[in-house]
Design a protein around this motif. Sequence first.
Motif, PDB file in Angstrom:
ATOM      1  N   GLY A   1       0.819  -1.194   0.000  1.00  0.00           N
ATOM      2  CA  GLY A   1       0.000   0.000   0.000  1.00  0.00           C
ATOM      3  C   GLY A   1       0.857   1.248   0.000  1.00  0.00           C
ATOM      4  N   ALA A   2       0.334   2.313  -0.613  1.00  0.00           N
ATOM      5  CA  ALA A   2       1.026   3.606  -0.650  1.00  0.00           C
ATOM      6  C   ALA A   2       0.014   4.687  -0.995  1.00  0.00           C
ATOM      7  N   PHE A   3       0.374   5.919  -0.681  1.00  0.00           N
ATOM      8  CA  PHE A   3      -0.450   7.066  -1.049  1.00  0.00           C
ATOM      9  C   PHE A   3       0.292   7.932  -2.047  1.00  0.00           C
ATOM     10  N   TYR A   4      -0.458   8.477  -2.978  1.00  0.00           N
ATOM     11  CA  TYR A   4       0.022   9.498  -3.894  1.00  0.00           C
ATOM     12  C   TYR A   4      -0.631  10.800  -3.450  1.00  0.00           C
ATOM     13  N   VAL A   5       0.142  11.865  -3.369  1.00  0.00           N
ATOM     14  CA  VAL A   5      -0.377  13.141  -2.886  1.00  0.00           C
ATOM     15  C   VAL A   5      -0.114  14.246  -3.907  1.00  0.00           C
ATOM     16  N   SER A   6      -1.005  15.239  -3.891  1.00  0.00           N
ATOM     17  CA  SER A   6      -0.838  16.401  -4.759  1.00  0.00           C
ATOM     18  C   SER A   6      -0.280  17.544  -3.923  1.00  0.00           C
ATOM     19  N   PRO A   7       0.262  18.573  -4.554  1.00  0.00           N
ATOM     20  CA  PRO A   7       0.804  19.709  -3.793  1.00  0.00           C
ATOM     21  C   PRO A   7      -0.243  20.406  -2.910  1.00  0.00           C
ATOM     22  N   ASP A   8      -1.528  20.295  -3.303  1.00  0.00           N
ATOM     23  CA  ASP A   8      -2.568  20.939  -2.498  1.00  0.00           C
ATOM     24  C   ASP A   8      -3.228  19.998  -1.490  1.00  0.00           C
ATOM     25  N   GLY A   9      -2.648  18.818  -1.272  1.00  0.00           N
ATOM     26  CA  GLY A   9      -3.095  17.933  -0.200  1.00  0.00           C
ATOM     27  C   GLY A   9      -4.081  16.845  -0.585  1.00  0.00           C
ATOM     28  N   ARG A  10      -4.437  16.721  -1.849  1.00  0.00           N
ATOM     29  CA  ARG A  10      -5.327  15.632  -2.259  1.00  0.00           C
ATOM     30  C   ARG A  10      -4.554  14.311  -2.196  1.00  0.00           C
ATOM     31  N   ARG A  11      -5.265  13.219  -1.860  1.00  0.00           N
ATOM     32  CA  ARG A  11      -4.603  11.916  -1.720  1.00  0.00           C
ATOM     33  C   ARG A  11      -5.326  10.844  -2.520  1.00  0.00           C
ATOM     34  N   VAL A  12      -4.546   9.944  -3.072  1.00  0.00           N
ATOM     35  CA  VAL A  12      -5.074   8.772  -3.768  1.00  0.00           C
ATOM     36  C   VAL A  12      -4.329   7.570  -3.206  1.00  0.00           C
ATOM     37  N   GLU A  13      -5.069   6.520  -2.894  1.00  0.00           N
ATOM     38  CA  GLU A  13      -4.489   5.337  -2.249  1.00  0.00           C
ATOM     39  C   GLU A  13      -4.326   4.192  -3.248  1.00  0.00           C
ATOM     40  N   LEU A  14      -3.126   3.616  -3.274  1.00  0.00           N
ATOM     41  CA  LEU A  14      -2.822   2.445  -4.082  1.00  0.00           C
ATOM     42  C   LEU A  14      -2.707   1.241  -3.161  1.00  0.00           C
ATOM     43  N   ARG A  15      -3.388   0.154  -3.527  1.00  0.00           N
ATOM     44  CA  ARG A  15      -3.260  -1.115  -2.799  1.00  0.00           C
ATOM     45  C   ARG A  15      -3.122  -2.243  -3.801  1.00  0.00           C
ATOM     46  N   VAL A  16      -2.228  -3.165  -3.482  1.00  0.00           N
ATOM     47  CA  VAL A  16      -2.027  -4.349  -4.318  1.00  0.00           C
ATOM     48  C   VAL A  16      -2.002  -5.537  -3.375  1.00  0.00           C
ATOM     49  N   ASP A  17      -2.809  -6.553  -3.691  1.00  0.00           N
ATOM     50  CA  ASP A  17      -2.855  -7.725  -2.813  1.00  0.00           C
ATOM     51  C   ASP A  17      -3.162  -8.969  -3.629  1.00  0.00           C
ATOM     52  N   ARG A  18      -2.851 -10.115  -3.061  1.00  0.00           N
ATOM     53  CA  ARG A  18      -3.134 -11.388  -3.719  1.00  0.00           C
ATOM     54  C   ARG A  18      -4.632 -11.635  -3.678  1.00  0.00           C
ATOM     55  N   GLY A  19      -5.079 -12.336  -4.684  1.00  0.00           N
ATOM     56  CA  GLY A  19      -6.475 -12.721  -4.719  1.00  0.00           C
ATOM     57  C   GLY A  19      -7.090 -12.391  -6.058  1.00  0.00           C
TER      58      GLY A  19
END
Length: 192
Positions: free
Chosen positions: A66-84
């Motif tokens: 898991g990780a977050f991507y952030v923008s300069p103005d504080g917006r966040r997008v979450e990445l998740r990768v898992d088995r299944g």
Amino acid sequence: MGRVLAMFLVLGALLSGCGSEGVLSQAVIDRAHAQGVAPDLIYVVDLPGYELAEQSVGGVGEEGFGAFYVSPDGRRVELRVDRGDFSDGQCADTPISGADPPTAPVRCDRDEVGWYRQGGGRHEYTAVRGDHYIRLAGRLADVDRAALKAAVAGARPATGTGTPSPPPSPVERGDLPTSGDGAPDNEVGPGG
């Protein structure tokens, strides 16, 4: 002439970062491995206007990433990768990360990339790759559907920037006896 040269130097500096997408520092990859993340589940995406927050990289579940991507103005997008696996049947029944309320109904649309899911003020794209799935989620106001779709479609395994660290050596403990049941020596010394 000096202005033109300065512009080319600035442009060169900006472009030197291009093409480095997908590369994580070896320290970040080593930290993820130490947290139990399977090496083949460490992914990165290209999301215009966002940058990977390396301090957010870590384990999710048993061996997921898991990780977050952030923008300069504080917006966040979450990445998740898992088995299944992920299927049409699971789409509406699986909550969207961060939805408010968590039990919000989920609307699903299937396309050539995967599943677009929306509910609880958030949306995500989920794509299956072999024995694992990739999920990229954010608030409706923070990122649009087309950006999520393009990022998930272009998701790729991360590569490191150096040689992996050697595995840690066992810690020498001075309180473990070499004979007997192996329990720590808790004898009280003088004054204690």
